[in-house]
Motif scaffolding. Sequence first.
Motif, PDB file in Angstrom:
ATOM      1  N   ASN A  73     -10.764   7.408  51.491  1.00  0.00           N
ATOM      2  CA  ASN A  73     -10.726   7.758  52.903  1.00  0.00           C
ATOM      3  C   ASN A  73     -10.370   6.523  53.722  1.00  0.00           C
ATOM      4  O   ASN A  73     -11.064   5.509  53.663  1.00  0.00           O
ATOM      5  CB  ASN A  73     -12.086   8.308  53.343  1.00  0.00           C
ATOM      6  CG  ASN A  73     -12.022   8.984  54.693  1.00  0.00           C
ATOM      7  OD1 ASN A  73     -10.955   9.376  55.151  1.00  0.00           O
ATOM      8  ND2 ASN A  73     -13.167   9.125  55.321  1.00  0.00           N
ATOM      9  N   ASP A  74      -9.282   6.611  54.462  1.00  0.00           N
ATOM     10  CA  ASP A  74      -8.829   5.513  55.314  1.00  0.00           C
ATOM     11  C   ASP A  74      -9.731   5.413  56.535  1.00  0.00           C
ATOM     12  O   ASP A  74      -9.940   6.396  57.245  1.00  0.00           O
ATOM     13  CB  ASP A  74      -7.384   5.767  55.746  1.00  0.00           C
ATOM     14  CG  ASP A  74      -6.846   4.661  56.631  1.00  0.00           C
ATOM     15  OD1 ASP A  74      -7.093   3.484  56.320  1.00  0.00           O
ATOM     16  OD2 ASP A  74      -6.177   4.979  57.638  1.00  0.00           O
ATOM     17  N   MET A  75     -10.278   4.236  56.795  1.00  0.00           N
ATOM     18  CA  MET A  75     -11.147   4.013  57.946  1.00  0.00           C
ATOM     19  C   MET A  75     -10.455   3.078  58.940  1.00  0.00           C
ATOM     20  O   MET A  75      -9.728   2.173  58.536  1.00  0.00           O
ATOM     21  CB  MET A  75     -12.478   3.405  57.491  1.00  0.00           C
ATOM     22  CG  MET A  75     -13.210   4.225  56.442  1.00  0.00           C
ATOM     23  SD  MET A  75     -13.722   5.852  57.024  1.00  0.00           S
ATOM     24  CE  MET A  75     -15.135   5.409  58.024  1.00  0.00           C
ATOM     25  N   PRO A  76     -10.672   3.280  60.236  1.00  0.00           N
ATOM     26  CA  PRO A  76     -10.011   2.433  61.235  1.00  0.00           C
ATOM     27  C   PRO A  76     -10.509   0.991  61.158  1.00  0.00           C
ATOM     28  O   PRO A  76     -11.694   0.739  60.941  1.00  0.00           O
ATOM     29  CB  PRO A  76     -10.387   3.095  62.563  1.00  0.00           C
ATOM     30  CG  PRO A  76     -11.640   3.862  62.270  1.00  0.00           C
ATOM     31  CD  PRO A  76     -11.524   4.324  60.851  1.00  0.00           C
ATOM     32  N   TRP A  77      -9.598   0.048  61.337  1.00  0.00           N
ATOM     33  CA  TRP A  77      -9.953  -1.370  61.343  1.00  0.00           C
ATOM     34  C   TRP A  77     -10.996  -1.630  62.420  1.00  0.00           C
ATOM     35  O   TRP A  77     -10.941  -1.047  63.500  1.00  0.00           O
ATOM     36  CB  TRP A  77      -8.687  -2.190  61.619  1.00  0.00           C
ATOM     37  CG  TRP A  77      -8.922  -3.667  61.499  1.00  0.00           C
ATOM     38  CD1 TRP A  77      -8.793  -4.441  60.389  1.00  0.00           C
ATOM     39  CD2 TRP A  77      -9.321  -4.543  62.561  1.00  0.00           C
ATOM     40  NE1 TRP A  77      -9.110  -5.741  60.675  1.00  0.00           N
ATOM     41  CE2 TRP A  77      -9.446  -5.839  62.014  1.00  0.00           C
ATOM     42  CE3 TRP A  77      -9.619  -4.364  63.919  1.00  0.00           C
ATOM     43  CZ2 TRP A  77      -9.831  -6.940  62.759  1.00  0.00           C
ATOM     44  CZ3 TRP A  77     -10.016  -5.454  64.676  1.00  0.00           C
ATOM     45  CH2 TRP A  77     -10.110  -6.736  64.097  1.00  0.00           C
ATOM     46  N   PRO A  78     -12.003  -2.454  62.132  1.00  0.00           N
ATOM     47  CA  PRO A  78     -12.192  -3.298  60.946  1.00  0.00           C
ATOM     48  C   PRO A  78     -13.092  -2.686  59.873  1.00  0.00           C
ATOM     49  O   PRO A  78     -13.598  -3.410  59.019  1.00  0.00           O
ATOM     50  CB  PRO A  78     -12.848  -4.536  61.542  1.00  0.00           C
ATOM     51  CG  PRO A  78     -13.732  -3.961  62.625  1.00  0.00           C
ATOM     52  CD  PRO A  78     -12.972  -2.804  63.205  1.00  0.00           C
ATOM     53  N   VAL A  79     -13.304  -1.391  59.912  1.00  0.00           N
ATOM     54  CA  VAL A  79     -14.175  -0.739  58.928  1.00  0.00           C
ATOM     55  C   VAL A  79     -13.451  -0.654  57.590  1.00  0.00           C
ATOM     56  O   VAL A  79     -12.266  -0.313  57.522  1.00  0.00           O
ATOM     57  CB  VAL A  79     -14.575   0.671  59.410  1.00  0.00           C
ATOM     58  CG1 VAL A  79     -15.471   1.355  58.380  1.00  0.00           C
ATOM     59  CG2 VAL A  79     -15.285   0.586  60.765  1.00  0.00           C
ATOM     60  N   THR A  80     -14.151  -0.971  56.518  1.00  0.00           N
ATOM     61  CA  THR A  80     -13.566  -0.947  55.184  1.00  0.00           C
ATOM     62  C   THR A  80     -13.398   0.495  54.690  1.00  0.00           C
ATOM     63  O   THR A  80     -14.262   1.341  54.917  1.00  0.00           O
ATOM     64  CB  THR A  80     -14.465  -1.719  54.194  1.00  0.00           C
ATOM     65  OG1 THR A  80     -14.662  -3.051  54.684  1.00  0.00           O
ATOM     66  CG2 THR A  80     -13.828  -1.786  52.812  1.00  0.00           C
ATOM     67  N   ASP A  81     -12.278   0.762  54.030  1.00  0.00           N
ATOM     68  CA  ASP A  81     -12.029   2.086  53.466  1.00  0.00           C
ATOM     69  C   ASP A  81     -13.139   2.460  52.482  1.00  0.00           C
ATOM     70  O   ASP A  81     -13.668   1.603  51.771  1.00  0.00           O
ATOM     71  CB  ASP A  81     -10.690   2.137  52.744  1.00  0.00           C
ATOM     72  CG  ASP A  81      -9.517   2.036  53.703  1.00  0.00           C
ATOM     73  OD1 ASP A  81      -9.733   2.134  54.924  1.00  0.00           O
ATOM     74  OD2 ASP A  81      -8.382   1.857  53.217  1.00  0.00           O
ATOM     75  N   ARG A  82     -13.478   3.746  52.444  1.00  0.00           N
ATOM     76  CA  ARG A  82     -14.467   4.266  51.500  1.00  0.00           C
ATOM     77  C   ARG A  82     -13.757   5.002  50.368  1.00  0.00           C
ATOM     78  O   ARG A  82     -12.741   5.659  50.587  1.00  0.00           O
ATOM     79  CB  ARG A  82     -15.405   5.245  52.205  1.00  0.00           C
ATOM     80  CG  ARG A  82     -16.725   4.640  52.690  1.00  0.00           C
ATOM     81  CD  ARG A  82     -16.575   3.503  53.622  1.00  0.00           C
ATOM     82  NE  ARG A  82     -17.895   3.072  54.124  1.00  0.00           N
ATOM     83  CZ  ARG A  82     -18.067   2.023  54.895  1.00  0.00           C
ATOM     84  NH1 ARG A  82     -17.038   1.289  55.265  1.00  0.00           N
ATOM     85  NH2 ARG A  82     -19.282   1.695  55.319  1.00  0.00           N
ATOM     86  N   ASP A  83     -14.306   4.880  49.162  1.00  0.00           N
ATOM     87  CA  ASP A  83     -13.769   5.680  48.063  1.00  0.00           C
ATOM     88  C   ASP A  83     -14.874   6.503  47.424  1.00  0.00           C
ATOM     89  O   ASP A  83     -16.062   6.192  47.545  1.00  0.00           O
ATOM     90  CB  ASP A  83     -13.006   4.832  47.036  1.00  0.00           C
ATOM     91  CG  ASP A  83     -13.892   3.890  46.241  1.00  0.00           C
ATOM     92  OD1 ASP A  83     -15.095   3.748  46.564  1.00  0.00           O
ATOM     93  OD2 ASP A  83     -13.374   3.277  45.286  1.00  0.00           O
ATOM     94  N   TYR A  84     -14.452   7.602  46.789  1.00  0.00           N
ATOM     95  CA  TYR A  84     -15.357   8.594  46.222  1.00  0.00           C
ATOM     96  C   TYR A  84     -15.009   8.854  44.766  1.00  0.00           C
ATOM     97  O   TYR A  84     -13.837   8.964  44.410  1.00  0.00           O
ATOM     98  CB  TYR A  84     -15.216   9.932  46.950  1.00  0.00           C
ATOM     99  CG  TYR A  84     -15.701   9.980  48.372  1.00  0.00           C
ATOM    100  CD1 TYR A  84     -16.888  10.626  48.701  1.00  0.00           C
ATOM    101  CD2 TYR A  84     -14.953   9.411  49.387  1.00  0.00           C
ATOM    102  CE1 TYR A  84     -17.320  10.700  50.016  1.00  0.00           C
ATOM    103  CE2 TYR A  84     -15.386   9.473  50.708  1.00  0.00           C
ATOM    104  CZ  TYR A  84     -16.573  10.114  51.017  1.00  0.00           C
ATOM    105  OH  TYR A  84     -16.992  10.182  52.315  1.00  0.00           O
ATOM    106  N   VAL A  85     -16.027   8.982  43.952  1.00  0.00           N
ATOM    107  CA  VAL A  85     -15.879   9.540  42.608  1.00  0.00           C
ATOM    108  C   VAL A  85     -16.708  10.818  42.606  1.00  0.00           C
ATOM    109  O   VAL A  85     -17.925  10.782  42.755  1.00  0.00           O
ATOM    110  CB  VAL A  85     -16.368   8.571  41.530  1.00  0.00           C
ATOM    111  CG1 VAL A  85     -16.209   9.195  40.152  1.00  0.00           C
ATOM    112  CG2 VAL A  85     -15.604   7.255  41.612  1.00  0.00           C
TER     113      VAL A  85
END
Length: 245
Positions: free
Chosen positions: A119-131
């Motif tokens: 999931n792309d997050m707006p700068w400066p928040v780091t992108d999140r990933d899911y398994v």
Amino acid sequence: MRKTGAHRFKGYASAISGGLVALLVTTLAAASAQADLPAENADGWSLRKEADNIRVYTIDQHGSSFKAFKAVATLDAPIETVMAVMMNPQSCVEWVYNCIESYAFGSGTFHDRYAYSVNDMPWPVTDRDYVLHIRTQGNRNSGEIVMDLNATPNQRAGIDNRVRVDHSDTLYRFIPEGDKTRMVWLQHTDPNGALPGWLVNSLLVDIPVRSLKALEQVAGKDRYQNFELIYNDQDELVDVRTTEH
């Protein structure tokens, strides 16, 4: 229904779908198991937004500083085409708001499989990933199809420039209504790490609204037409398959 690709989709993960969407609402609420999701008819749901045929509700979640949400929509698409989208391992990038990567992995089955998504997050928040561990069930007699998507972070190694979501639980319920599909989407996610309040509040309602509008449009594309639901002798859903050979 119109033409579609001649081959059945490879892989069985909905990138939610998936969620695939649910899969991807990284700012919503903390949950440790799908059983912790609030009931669809629980007391306390509060209507937060209504857009066209989509209604989004939120509810306080015990032990969490974030809320869970419920989105309800009637999609102008038959359940066969909606499920063709959901069973495409890469469809997340087509309809889930801010989903930028998704694919199936492992040797899963139609009923029990795994997917990875970002999931792309707006700068400066780091992108999140899911398994995600994805389970699908359906019954010919009721016509309903249910998908459970639960975070299983240890199934794949983490990536340095992404924050792994440890706790996320999603339920999709699909109910056929003639040539349309009623969809109920419940989700409760722990975003991991500090996030600005304005971002949490906006994504809480914007992601399901934008995603469901996109899902309806994507389900109308040619490549998702001419699919059928396959049931076994016990009336259990076992596949979603193209009718073109």
